[in-house]
Design a protein around this motif. Structure first.
Motif, PDB file in Angstrom:
ATOM      1  N   ASP A  76     -25.246   8.325 -16.158  1.00 14.64           N
ATOM      2  CA  ASP A  76     -25.973   8.246 -17.436  1.00 14.64           C
ATOM      3  C   ASP A  76     -27.355   7.631 -17.289  1.00 14.64           C
ATOM      4  OD1 ASP A  76     -23.576   9.221 -18.665  1.00 14.64           O
ATOM      5  OD2 ASP A  76     -22.800   7.174 -18.633  1.00 14.64           O
ATOM      6  N   MET A  77     -28.028   7.958 -16.183  1.00  8.58           N
ATOM      7  CA  MET A  77     -29.421   7.533 -16.014  1.00  8.58           C
ATOM      8  C   MET A  77     -30.336   8.606 -16.600  1.00  8.58           C
ATOM      9  SD  MET A  77     -29.260   4.564 -14.515  1.00  8.58           S
ATOM     10  CE  MET A  77     -30.812   4.158 -13.733  1.00  8.58           C
ATOM     11  N   GLY A  78     -30.033   9.033 -17.777  1.00  5.56           N
ATOM     12  CA  GLY A  78     -30.753  10.082 -18.490  1.00  5.56           C
ATOM     13  C   GLY A  78     -29.846  10.617 -19.569  1.00  5.56           C
ATOM     14  N   GLY A  79     -30.217  10.424 -20.851  1.00  8.62           N
ATOM     15  CA  GLY A  79     -29.340  10.802 -21.952  1.00  8.62           C
ATOM     16  C   GLY A  79     -28.334   9.711 -22.242  1.00  8.62           C
ATOM     17  N   GLY A  80     -27.443   9.984 -23.170  1.00  7.15           N
ATOM     18  CA  GLY A  80     -26.479   8.962 -23.591  1.00  7.15           C
ATOM     19  C   GLY A  80     -27.117   8.028 -24.596  1.00  7.15           C
ATOM     20  N   VAL A  81     -27.571   6.860 -24.127  1.00 10.91           N
ATOM     21  CA  VAL A  81     -28.313   5.931 -24.974  1.00 10.91           C
ATOM     22  C   VAL A  81     -29.635   5.574 -24.303  1.00 10.91           C
ATOM     23  CG1 VAL A  81     -26.344   4.896 -26.185  1.00 10.91           C
ATOM     24  CG2 VAL A  81     -27.061   3.961 -23.979  1.00 10.91           C
ATOM     25  N   ASP A  82     -30.659   5.344 -25.124  1.00 14.92           N
ATOM     26  CA  ASP A  82     -31.887   4.754 -24.612  1.00 14.92           C
ATOM     27  C   ASP A  82     -31.548   3.386 -24.030  1.00 14.92           C
ATOM     28  OD1 ASP A  82     -33.934   6.680 -25.739  1.00 14.92           O
ATOM     29  OD2 ASP A  82     -33.014   6.021 -27.608  1.00 14.92           O
ATOM     30  N   GLN A  83     -32.215   2.996 -22.956  1.00 14.52           N
ATOM     31  CA  GLN A  83     -31.831   1.757 -22.270  1.00 14.52           C
ATOM     32  C   GLN A  83     -33.013   0.799 -22.154  1.00 14.52           C
ATOM     33  OE1 GLN A  83     -29.730   2.863 -18.592  1.00 14.52           O
ATOM     34  NE2 GLN A  83     -28.925   4.661 -19.659  1.00 14.52           N
ATOM     35  N   TRP A  84     -32.815  -0.394 -22.694  1.00 12.98           N
ATOM     36  CA  TRP A  84     -33.834  -1.439 -22.614  1.00 12.98           C
ATOM     37  C   TRP A  84     -34.016  -1.893 -21.168  1.00 12.98           C
ATOM     38  CZ3 TRP A  84     -36.830  -2.316 -26.579  1.00 12.98           C
ATOM     39  CH2 TRP A  84     -36.355  -2.208 -27.894  1.00 12.98           C
ATOM     40  N   VAL A  85     -35.268  -2.192 -20.798  1.00 14.05           N
ATOM     41  CA  VAL A  85     -35.559  -2.851 -19.528  1.00 14.05           C
ATOM     42  C   VAL A  85     -36.351  -4.116 -19.832  1.00 14.05           C
ATOM     43  CG1 VAL A  85     -35.473  -0.743 -18.167  1.00 14.05           C
ATOM     44  CG2 VAL A  85     -37.658  -1.470 -19.166  1.00 14.05           C
ATOM     45  N   GLU A  86     -36.662  -4.878 -18.806  1.00 11.96           N
ATOM     46  CA  GLU A  86     -37.268  -6.191 -18.994  1.00 11.96           C
ATOM     47  C   GLU A  86     -38.721  -6.128 -19.452  1.00 11.96           C
ATOM     48  OE1 GLU A  86     -37.260 -10.266 -19.176  1.00 11.96           O
ATOM     49  OE2 GLU A  86     -35.536  -9.003 -18.662  1.00 11.96           O
ATOM     50  N   ASP A  87     -39.450  -5.079 -19.105  1.00 15.35           N
ATOM     51  CA  ASP A  87     -40.903  -5.049 -19.248  1.00 15.35           C
ATOM     52  C   ASP A  87     -41.385  -4.970 -20.688  1.00 15.35           C
ATOM     53  OD1 ASP A  87     -42.003  -3.770 -16.214  1.00 15.35           O
ATOM     54  OD2 ASP A  87     -39.894  -3.902 -16.716  1.00 15.35           O
ATOM     55  N   CYS A  88     -42.542  -5.592 -20.934  1.00 19.19           N
ATOM     56  CA  CYS A  88     -43.285  -5.357 -22.166  1.00 19.19           C
ATOM     57  C   CYS A  88     -43.819  -3.924 -22.172  1.00 19.19           C
ATOM     58  CB  CYS A  88     -44.468  -6.317 -22.274  1.00 19.19           C
ATOM     59  SG  CYS A  88     -44.007  -8.049 -22.468  1.00 19.19           S
TER      60      CYS A  88
ATOM     61  N   PRO B 275     -45.883 -13.506 -22.485  1.00 22.83           N
ATOM     62  CA  PRO B 275     -45.152 -14.326 -23.455  1.00 22.83           C
ATOM     63  C   PRO B 275     -45.317 -13.884 -24.898  1.00 22.83           C
ATOM     64  CG  PRO B 275     -47.076 -15.503 -22.591  1.00 22.83           C
ATOM     65  CD  PRO B 275     -46.920 -14.273 -21.755  1.00 22.83           C
ATOM     66  N   ASP B 276     -46.405 -13.177 -25.236  1.00 16.11           N
ATOM     67  CA  ASP B 276     -46.643 -12.771 -26.624  1.00 16.11           C
ATOM     68  C   ASP B 276     -46.254 -11.319 -26.878  1.00 16.11           C
ATOM     69  OD1 ASP B 276     -48.581 -11.707 -25.012  1.00 16.11           O
ATOM     70  OD2 ASP B 276     -50.256 -12.109 -26.375  1.00 16.11           O
ATOM     71  N   CYS B 277     -45.354 -10.808 -26.078  1.00  8.18           N
ATOM     72  CA  CYS B 277     -44.954  -9.408 -26.156  1.00  8.18           C
ATOM     73  C   CYS B 277     -44.136  -9.150 -27.428  1.00  8.18           C
ATOM     74  CB  CYS B 277     -44.117  -9.086 -24.913  1.00  8.18           C
ATOM     75  SG  CYS B 277     -43.621  -7.386 -24.791  1.00  8.18           S
ATOM     76  N   THR B 278     -44.494  -8.120 -28.188  1.00 15.32           N
ATOM     77  CA  THR B 278     -43.764  -7.789 -29.420  1.00 15.32           C
ATOM     78  C   THR B 278     -42.977  -6.492 -29.333  1.00 15.32           C
ATOM     79  OG1 THR B 278     -45.724  -6.698 -30.339  1.00 15.32           O
ATOM     80  CG2 THR B 278     -45.423  -9.032 -30.852  1.00 15.32           C
ATOM     81  N   SER B 279     -43.167  -5.732 -28.250  1.00 13.93           N
ATOM     82  CA  SER B 279     -42.361  -4.523 -28.046  1.00 13.93           C
ATOM     83  C   SER B 279     -42.064  -4.386 -26.560  1.00 13.93           C
ATOM     84  CB  SER B 279     -43.092  -3.284 -28.572  1.00 13.93           C
ATOM     85  OG  SER B 279     -44.337  -3.110 -27.936  1.00 13.93           O
ATOM     86  N   HIS B 280     -40.942  -3.749 -26.251  1.00 13.67           N
ATOM     87  CA  HIS B 280     -40.486  -3.613 -24.870  1.00 13.67           C
ATOM     88  C   HIS B 280     -40.175  -2.158 -24.533  1.00 13.67           C
ATOM     89  CE1 HIS B 280     -40.213  -7.991 -25.023  1.00 13.67           C
ATOM     90  NE2 HIS B 280     -40.145  -7.968 -23.710  1.00 13.67           N
ATOM     91  N   VAL B 281     -39.965  -1.926 -23.258  1.00 11.85           N
ATOM     92  CA  VAL B 281     -39.828  -0.563 -22.754  1.00 11.85           C
ATOM     93  C   VAL B 281     -38.383  -0.075 -22.869  1.00 11.85           C
ATOM     94  CG1 VAL B 281     -40.063   0.925 -20.719  1.00 11.85           C
ATOM     95  CG2 VAL B 281     -41.767  -0.869 -21.169  1.00 11.85           C
ATOM     96  N   LEU B 282     -38.242   1.196 -23.223  1.00 12.33           N
ATOM     97  CA  LEU B 282     -36.959   1.895 -23.228  1.00 12.33           C
ATOM     98  C   LEU B 282     -37.012   3.041 -22.222  1.00 12.33           C
ATOM     99  CD1 LEU B 282     -36.469   2.048 -27.056  1.00 12.33           C
ATOM    100  CD2 LEU B 282     -34.787   1.028 -25.516  1.00 12.33           C
ATOM    101  N   ARG B 283     -35.906   3.276 -21.544  1.00 10.50           N
ATOM    102  CA  ARG B 283     -35.787   4.388 -20.591  1.00 10.50           C
ATOM    103  C   ARG B 283     -34.572   5.238 -20.943  1.00 10.50           C
ATOM    104  NH1 ARG B 283     -38.850   5.753 -16.439  1.00 10.50           N
ATOM    105  NH2 ARG B 283     -40.466   4.270 -15.905  1.00 10.50           N
ATOM    106  N   SER B 284     -34.496   6.411 -20.335  1.00  6.60           N
ATOM    107  CA  SER B 284     -33.321   7.285 -20.344  1.00  6.60           C
ATOM    108  C   SER B 284     -33.334   8.379 -21.400  1.00  6.60           C
ATOM    109  CB  SER B 284     -32.023   6.480 -20.498  1.00  6.60           C
ATOM    110  OG  SER B 284     -30.915   7.333 -20.646  1.00  6.60           O
ATOM    111  N   GLY B 285     -33.867   8.127 -22.609  1.00  6.58           N
ATOM    112  CA  GLY B 285     -33.640   9.081 -23.679  1.00  6.58           C
ATOM    113  C   GLY B 285     -32.210   8.967 -24.176  1.00  6.58           C
TER     114      GLY B 285
END
Length: 505
Positions: A431-443, A461-471
């Motif tokens: 499931d490294m593609g599809g299924g659920v979008d997956q949060w990662v650590e990065d801003c 430190p002032d990050c207000t949104s983060h990266v999602l992968r996978s779709g």
């Protein structure tokens, strides 16, 4: 962060002749603070300072980040317009979700809660204001809203119903002041659990009505037996018709008791779930060790995936599957995660914010004494590629039954398939593609310009949104590419968002 285009900054030269502003179709947000007069009467200066701080730190940045324009503030509220109905609703959800966190430690009478109404309509734009029925309807919808909630018009709903994966509760057609036709109104339910709560309230009402009905029937039967003359009652008893009357309430209440998790002895007199929670064993997600190495990160398929750059990573381990409902619920049972997940145990956990995912990995690291964390964006892509550099890990063309998305060969579904339902990639990861979008650590950054080359997370430190992968299962096949990336608000839950974990050697 985007630039706020405040209409007060306009000049007279920008206005058309005769002082009549241009017309445009826009999504309008109207927000208003509930019980503002009472709070000002109790603490005028303190309330004013708090409201201005919220405007400065939350409302204005949220409008800017969602590409909106702040028209004006009104002391106890604000008006903003957006080109995109999707961004308008997402901005409204972000504001309300963040206010929940701000109000959590405050007594109810001290909480600043906004009612928000959103409408799509034709408006007249002036340098310092906006006019028209589109604004009037948004204002009336805001007046209908409960504190802390977002209400939208039917016009907005038709634009976003397949684009913002939220739940919506129809409130029917409402007649609003000074508007000729009734307005269809919906309540936005960004938290999937809210749907269950709404359904639960309806079911409880039905159970209550059923209880009353059974009590009336039972009372009638008892009266019939007691009031009849003795000889007729004897005849009735002789006939095999009326069974012993069982009080109806216990059977109705019993399912509520049984539904609570109770692996400990049922003889315990305490209704608290604490004993069962403490007895819940920790379930660690299965991990796959990934050797370090170098790869080419990014692609030319989308501007956010550029520039393509070389990354060298150290060895790490990553979850074989996304975190499941069962794994998440061990954290919820320990009261370390904010809510319990719903669905099948082996389904991927969804509807979690980046902050929720961080709660889980912090709890897991604490109880296992292992350095669990979210993977970096580079680690995720390296693992998803599985040593390949093609468009998908299996090649350059889409193949059926290789990933869970809406055009990947499966019928459209209302929820993701259980983890491991599709083939693993060359690293043995599912499931490294599809299924659920997956949060990662990065801003979230709009491009890779300036991204680290050592595979570490790109954070601030002032990050207000983060990266999602996978779709996700709701997206098309473009999103299941290993290079695909997106960003979303850090503290906002969304029904398609999940995560998997990583571990240092």
């Amino acid at each position: 962060m985007g630039e706020i285009r405040n209409f007060k900054s306009g000049t007279q030269d920008e206005s058309p002749p005769l002082g009549v502003g241009p017309r445009r179709l826009a999504a309008i947000i109207v927000g208003d603070i509930a019980s503002y007069s009472r709070m000002m009467q109790a603490d005028e200066e303190g309330t004013h300072v708090r409201v201005k701080r919220i405007e400065r730190d939350l409302i204005q940045p949220s409008i800017a980040e969602h590409h909106g324009s702040l028209v004006k503030t009104t002391g106890d509220g604000f008006i903003a317009i957006f080109d995109s109905p999707v961004e308008a609703v997402r901005c409204s959800i972000v504001i309300q979700q963040n206010l929940i966190g701000r109000n959590a430690s405050l007594p109810k009478h001290s909480r600043i809660e906004y009612r928000i109404g959103v409408n799509l309509g034709d408006v007249i734009v002036e340098p310092d204001d906006v006019y028209g029925d589109g604004v009037n309807i948004a204002t009336r919808i805001e007046g209908l809203a409960d504190p802390g909630h977002v209400y939208i018009s039917g016009a907005i709903y038709e634009q976003i119903k397949h684009k913002v994966v939220c739940s919506y509760e129809s409130l029917g057609d409402r007649k609003v002041k000074n508007i000729t036709d009734p307005v269809r109104v919906y309540r936005v339910l960004p938290d999937a659990e809210a749907v269950g709560r709404t359904r639960g309230r309806r079911e409880n009402a039905l159970i209550f009505l059923l209880s009353i009905t059974l009590l009336v029937i039972a009372g009638g039967v008892l009266w019939y037996l007691l009031v009849l003359p003795h000889d007729k009652m004897t005849e009735q008893v002789a006939m095999p018709t009326i069974p012993p009357v069982i009080p109806p309430q216990p059977p109705l209440r019993e399912p509520t008791k049984i539904a609570q998790p109770s692996p400990s002895s049922s003889s315990s007199p305490s209704p608290s779930p604490a004993p069962s929670q403490s007895a819940t064993p920790v379930r660690e997600p299965e991990m796959v060790a990934v050797r370090g190495g170098s790869f080419v990160m990014g692609s030319n398929d989308d501007p956010t995936e550029r520039p393509i750059h070389q990354v060298t990573l150290r060895p790490f381990s990553i979850g074989k599957y996304p975190v499941t409902v069962q794994e998440w619920n061990t954290c919820a049972a320990a009261q370390a995660c904010a809510f319990s997940g719903s669905g099948l145990d082996d389904a991927p956990m969804s509807n979690v914010s980046w902050t929720d995912a961080q709660q889980y990995v912090a709890w897991l690291a604490r109880v296992t004494k292992k350095p669990y964390r979210l993977p970096s964006e580079a680690e995720w892509e390296y693992a998803a590629r599985g040593g390949t550099q093609t468009k998908y890990w299996w090649g350059d063309k889409l193949q059926p039954r290789m990933a869970g998305c809406k055009d990947c060969g499966d019928m459209a579904a209302e929820q993701p398939a259980k983890v491991g339902n599709y083939k693993p990639n060359p690293f043995g990861l599912y499931d490294m593609g599809g299924g659920v979008d997956q949060w990662v650590e990065d801003c979230w950054h709009k491009t890779y310009q300036g991204a680290p080359g050592d595979g570490s997370a790109w954070s601030s430190p002032d990050c207000t949104s983060h990266v999602l992968r996978s779709g996700s299962w709701k997206n098309d096949s473009r999103y299941v590419r290993p290079a695909n990336r997106d960003g979303y608000d850090t503290n906002v839950r969304y029904p398609t968002h999940g995560f998997r974990i990583a571990l240092d050697p």
